[in-house]
Design a protein around this motif. Structure first.
Motif, PDB file in Angstrom:
ATOM      1  N   ALA A   1     -45.883   8.898 -28.595  1.00  0.00           N
ATOM      2  CA  ALA A   1     -46.194   7.478 -28.414  1.00  0.00           C
ATOM      3  C   ALA A   1     -44.893   6.687 -28.335  1.00  0.00           C
ATOM      4  CB  ALA A   1     -47.055   6.973 -29.562  1.00  0.00           C
ATOM      5  N   TYR A   2     -44.807   5.755 -27.376  1.00  0.00           N
ATOM      6  CA  TYR A   2     -43.599   4.961 -27.235  1.00  0.00           C
ATOM      7  C   TYR A   2     -43.951   3.615 -26.615  1.00  0.00           C
ATOM      8  CZ  TYR A   2     -43.443   6.196 -22.218  1.00  0.00           C
ATOM      9  OH  TYR A   2     -43.732   6.356 -20.889  1.00  0.00           O
ATOM     10  N   VAL A   3     -43.009   2.694 -26.671  1.00  0.00           N
ATOM     11  CA  VAL A   3     -43.167   1.378 -26.062  1.00  0.00           C
ATOM     12  C   VAL A   3     -42.008   1.139 -25.114  1.00  0.00           C
ATOM     13  CG1 VAL A   3     -44.432   0.413 -28.019  1.00  0.00           C
ATOM     14  CG2 VAL A   3     -41.947   0.209 -27.946  1.00  0.00           C
ATOM     15  N   VAL A   4     -42.244   0.282 -24.132  1.00  0.00           N
ATOM     16  CA  VAL A   4     -41.215  -0.088 -23.164  1.00  0.00           C
ATOM     17  C   VAL A   4     -41.101  -1.608 -23.144  1.00  0.00           C
ATOM     18  CG1 VAL A   4     -40.539  -0.087 -20.736  1.00  0.00           C
ATOM     19  CG2 VAL A   4     -41.576   1.957 -21.733  1.00  0.00           C
ATOM     20  N   PHE A   5     -39.892  -2.105 -23.389  1.00  0.00           N
ATOM     21  CA  PHE A   5     -39.591  -3.523 -23.212  1.00  0.00           C
ATOM     22  C   PHE A   5     -38.959  -3.695 -21.838  1.00  0.00           C
ATOM     23  CE2 PHE A   5     -39.407  -3.132 -27.860  1.00  0.00           C
ATOM     24  CZ  PHE A   5     -40.190  -4.211 -28.240  1.00  0.00           C
ATOM     25  N   GLU A   6     -39.486  -4.640 -21.082  1.00  0.00           N
ATOM     26  CA  GLU A   6     -38.905  -4.942 -19.776  1.00  0.00           C
ATOM     27  C   GLU A   6     -38.324  -6.345 -19.802  1.00  0.00           C
ATOM     28  OE1 GLU A   6     -40.073  -5.122 -15.014  1.00  0.00           O
ATOM     29  OE2 GLU A   6     -41.476  -4.259 -16.465  1.00  0.00           O
ATOM     30  N   ASP A   7     -37.031  -6.449 -19.498  1.00  0.00           N
ATOM     31  CA  ASP A   7     -36.306  -7.728 -19.467  1.00  0.00           C
ATOM     32  C   ASP A   7     -36.485  -8.487 -20.778  1.00  0.00           C
ATOM     33  OD1 ASP A   7     -35.347  -7.308 -16.900  1.00  0.00           O
ATOM     34  OD2 ASP A   7     -37.114  -8.183 -15.964  1.00  0.00           O
ATOM     35  N   LEU A   8     -36.214  -7.832 -21.885  1.00  0.00           N
ATOM     36  CA  LEU A   8     -36.284  -8.471 -23.197  1.00  0.00           C
ATOM     37  C   LEU A   8     -35.110  -9.425 -23.347  1.00  0.00           C
ATOM     38  CD1 LEU A   8     -37.565  -8.634 -26.052  1.00  0.00           C
ATOM     39  CD2 LEU A   8     -36.008  -6.795 -26.724  1.00  0.00           C
TER      40      LEU A   8
END
Length: 729
Positions: free
Chosen positions: A167-174
């Motif tokens: 399981a993972y998360v992706v931040f885009e343009d944080l």
């Protein structure tokens, strides 16, 4: 010893893994009697932050926990440049902001979802799923049908992994402005099913049977990896486990009251050899080791946002590191206190050991069985047995049933960052009369950028340019104080301080404050309030709750807004406090009549647009005052007035107002100001009409109004009525 017996039985019926389990539980039993190493469990991660080191284990998460995660992919920082400012004598400034895209692995087993996210200790994502800063978040739960993230795939290429099972998360343009333009220390609240069945789930994955191994107090657990035996040892400290044999295989069993009748040991057998117990076949010993009992328990406390909590055993004044149980599970304070008390109680009773000889083997009995011993009170648990030529020798310890008595405990006081829902921006754009500072020819235009009560970090301002938006600058996180009238504010001539006058307003941000000011402070310009297009000042501010305020002691019609004061204001009229929280617009910003601005904050789905109010007010002269009209004995008429100057907010006694315009000039008119019948240009604050002129005017324009307005360098003032043309006699 128990370690040897359980390890041998485990290997016999369960292979190498069974032997490890048996040996580990045996060591647990031994430690309760003969002592433990100083370290009892993995060290809790109190201030852990996200890492990206090779070889860093990704934990398996159970229940609801908080973890820092491991960065598995990131882009370079993206730079953004904006230029703004330049208003009211301030220089233009160029600001740089940065953003980053990254992926953070959370769990080596599937999860249900992600809740709150902390960045540098503050909330980055709230309970409602709202990000507190600009950026996009995508969550991948780690199931078998998981697809690669499109942003990662675009960067890595066709070999981008889907990370199935992780399981993972992706931040885009944080956006990184709130974190000093650097990647902050992140931690995540993760939901991963239930943790109460963690032993049963892991045992099932290893092909090991289990029975009644529920851990009801456990609401979350961080399994850092390692063998199953290590996990069982950790759980066994708080929730005792048995390694038992079932159908020729090793199984795990919770230490609870056995179902059905409890077996009773046969009478002890007396042998001539005395190497086991005494010759009568049994021996009861007590090994008092009170210093080995755990004095404290460290755990993850949900009431402290899953940061470590500490509970002390009753009577333990201090908690030395050697006697503190480190348990990476999520427990309430009451549950932790209860489990610690039960662990201390078990160690006290388990220091009582029993050696028992029997002449024959009972197939119902084995390591982990709960039995009664003839002539002895209470229950006993078999920890080991050994075959002899003439029978069986058993090792037992006193059995203590798990108590369910409620415990009173306190998690202590912990600071939690506020979780406020993001709110949209509000915008009001206006031009004010010149306040006497700076160049009198530069428009003093302001944007009041604010928001209702809630989380708001400012907005970007844009000039409306047809269908396009041209950047103006950033408002910053400080809100302008604004609202509206609750009740009608009646007309006023604005001639003197009205001590009993009242204005009731409601502010859009309930957290905003208004302050009381003295009369001297008001004379120096304090507490200016733009009500509609009138500038008023107030002396006393009394809060009524929920953003409502009662303002008393009013000075109306300030800055040449007497006409607006005389008209009064209806309920709902916008109100804005004039102070340094306003955004000063650049003097060279072209808006034009009816032009305006747009504001765009994080929570604004569409730009908030506001048209310019009072365009040209800064350079418009104030209308003259003190009208006069005197007739002479010949029928002539002398008109007079008193000049006022822009920027002259204070009344100057016996001193003429300074001339702000390039020259002193007036326009005297007859008829309606927008379409006058006659106009006269004069350069002094008076004009004389002789009797012949008055007679002609009376014949052509009987009873027509005569008025005057000041001609400034940039505009004309509002007209002042002087008198009416006398009717023809």
């Amino acid at each position: 010893m128990a370690t040897l017996v359980l390890g041998a039985v485990g290997t016999l019926v369960g292979g190498p893994l069974g032997g490890a389990i048996g040996a580990t539980l045996g060591r647990s039993l031994d430690s309760m009697i003969i002592g433990t190493p100083r370290r009892e469990g993995p060290r809790l991660k109190e201030l852990a932050v996200s890492t990206s080191s090779y070889g860093q284990p990704i934990p398996a998460l159970y229940g609801t926990v908080r973890v820092p995660g491991t960065v598995i992919w990131a882009t370079d920082l993206a730079e953004r440049r904006e230029t703004g400012g330049g208003g009211k004598g301030k220089p233009k400034t160029t600001t740089y902001s940065y953003s980053v895209s990254l992926a953070v692995a959370l769990s080596s087993r599937p999860i249900d979802g992600v809740g709150r996210i902390w960045a540098d200790g503050n909330l980055l994502r709230g309970r409602a799923g709202d990000l507190k800063t600009a950026g996009t978040l995508r969550t991948y739960t780690g199931h078998s049908d998981q697809r690669p993230d499109p942003l990662m795939a675009a960067d890595i290429g066709p070999h981008c992994p889907a990370h199935r099972g992780c399981a993972y998360v992706v931040f885009e343009d944080l956006a990184l402005e709130d974190f000093g333009n650097r990647i902050p220390a992140l931690s995540f609240e993760v939901f991963a099913g239930s943790a109460s069945q963690i032993v049963a789930e892991i045992a099932r994955d290893q092909g090991i049977a289990s029975h009644d191994v529920t851990f009801p107090e456990l609401s979350g657990f961080v399994y850092e990896g390692g063998d199953l035996a290590g996990l069982l040892t950790l759980v066994d400290r708080l929730r005792p486990l048995n390694a038992v044999t079932s159908d020729g295989r090793i199984a795990l069993d919770g230490v609870g009251l056995p179902a059905g009748d409890i077996a009773i040991l046969s009478q002890p057998s007396a042998w001539d050899q005395g190497d086991f117990g005494r010759e009568e076949g049994m021996a009861l010993t007590r090994r008092p080791l009170p210093d080995r009992a755990p004095s404290a328990l460290r755990y993850y406390d949900p009431s402290r946002d899953y940061q470590p909590g500490l509970q002390r055993a009753e009577g333990a004044a201090t908690a030395s590191p050697g006697r503190v149980i480190e348990f990476p599970g999520v427990l309430t304070a009451a549950a932790a206190q209860g489990l610690l008390a039960q662990a201390s109680r078990r160690i006290h009773y388990r220091s009582e050991a029993l050696a028992w000889r029997m002449g024959e083997l009972d197939p119902r009995l084995g390591p982990g069985s709960i039995v009664r011993a003839p002539g002895l009170s209470g229950l006993w648990r078999i920890t080991g047995w050994e075959w002899r030529e003439r029978g069986i020798e058993l090792e037992l310890i006193r059995y203590v049933p798990q108590s369910v008595a409620a415990q009173v405990a306190d998690s202590g006081t912990a600071w939690s960052p506020p979780d406020r829902i993001a709110v949209g921006s509000s915008l009001r754009v206006f031009e004010l009369p010149w306040d006497g500072s700076g160049a009198g020819g530069s428009p003093q235009r302001f944007a009041a950028v604010g928001a209702p009560t809630g989380r708001w970090s400012g907005a970007s301002l844009y000039r409306l340019d047809g269908s396009a938006l041209a950047p103006v600058g950033q408002s910053g996180p400080t809100r302008a104080v604004g609202g509206s009238l609750l009740e009608e504010l009646g007309p006023s001539q604005g001639l003197r301080f009205e001590s009993v006058a009242v204005a009731r307003i409601v502010l859009e941000d309930e957290d905003s404050e208004l302050e009381t000011a003295t009369v001297d402070a008001i004379a120096r310009g304090a507490n200016r309030l733009l009500v509609g297009n009138e500038i008023a000042q107030f002396a006393h501010a009394e809060p009524e709750g929920h953003g409502r305020w009662r303002l008393t002691g009013l000075l109306r019609g300030r800055g040449g807004t007497e006409v607006e004061a005389l008209a009064g204001h209806m309920p709902g009229t916008p109100v804005t406090l004039i102070d340094d929280r306003l955004f000063a617009l650049p003097a060279d910003l072209i808006l034009g009549i009816g032009g305006g601005l747009a504001a765009m904050g994080l929570a604004d789905e569409e730009p908030v647009v506001a048209a310019l109010e009072n365009g040209g007010r800064t350079r418009r002269p104030l209308f003259p005052v003190h009208p006069g009209a005197e007739t002479d004995g010949t029928g002539g008429l002398t008109l007079s007035w008193t000049r006022r100057a822009r920027g002259g907010w204070r009344w100057l006694d016996e001193v003429e107002q300074p001339l702000v315009e390039q020259e002193e000039a007036y326009e005297v008119g007859l008829g309606t100001p927008h379409a006058p019948d006659r106009l006269w240009a004069v350069s002094e604050p008076h004009m004389q009409l002789n009797s012949a002129e008055i007679s002609a005017l009376a014949s052509l324009y009987p009873d027509a109004p005569l008025w005057v307005r000041q001609k400034g360098s940039f505009a004309l003032s509002t007209p002042l009525h002087l008198t009416n043309v006398p009717a023809r006699a």
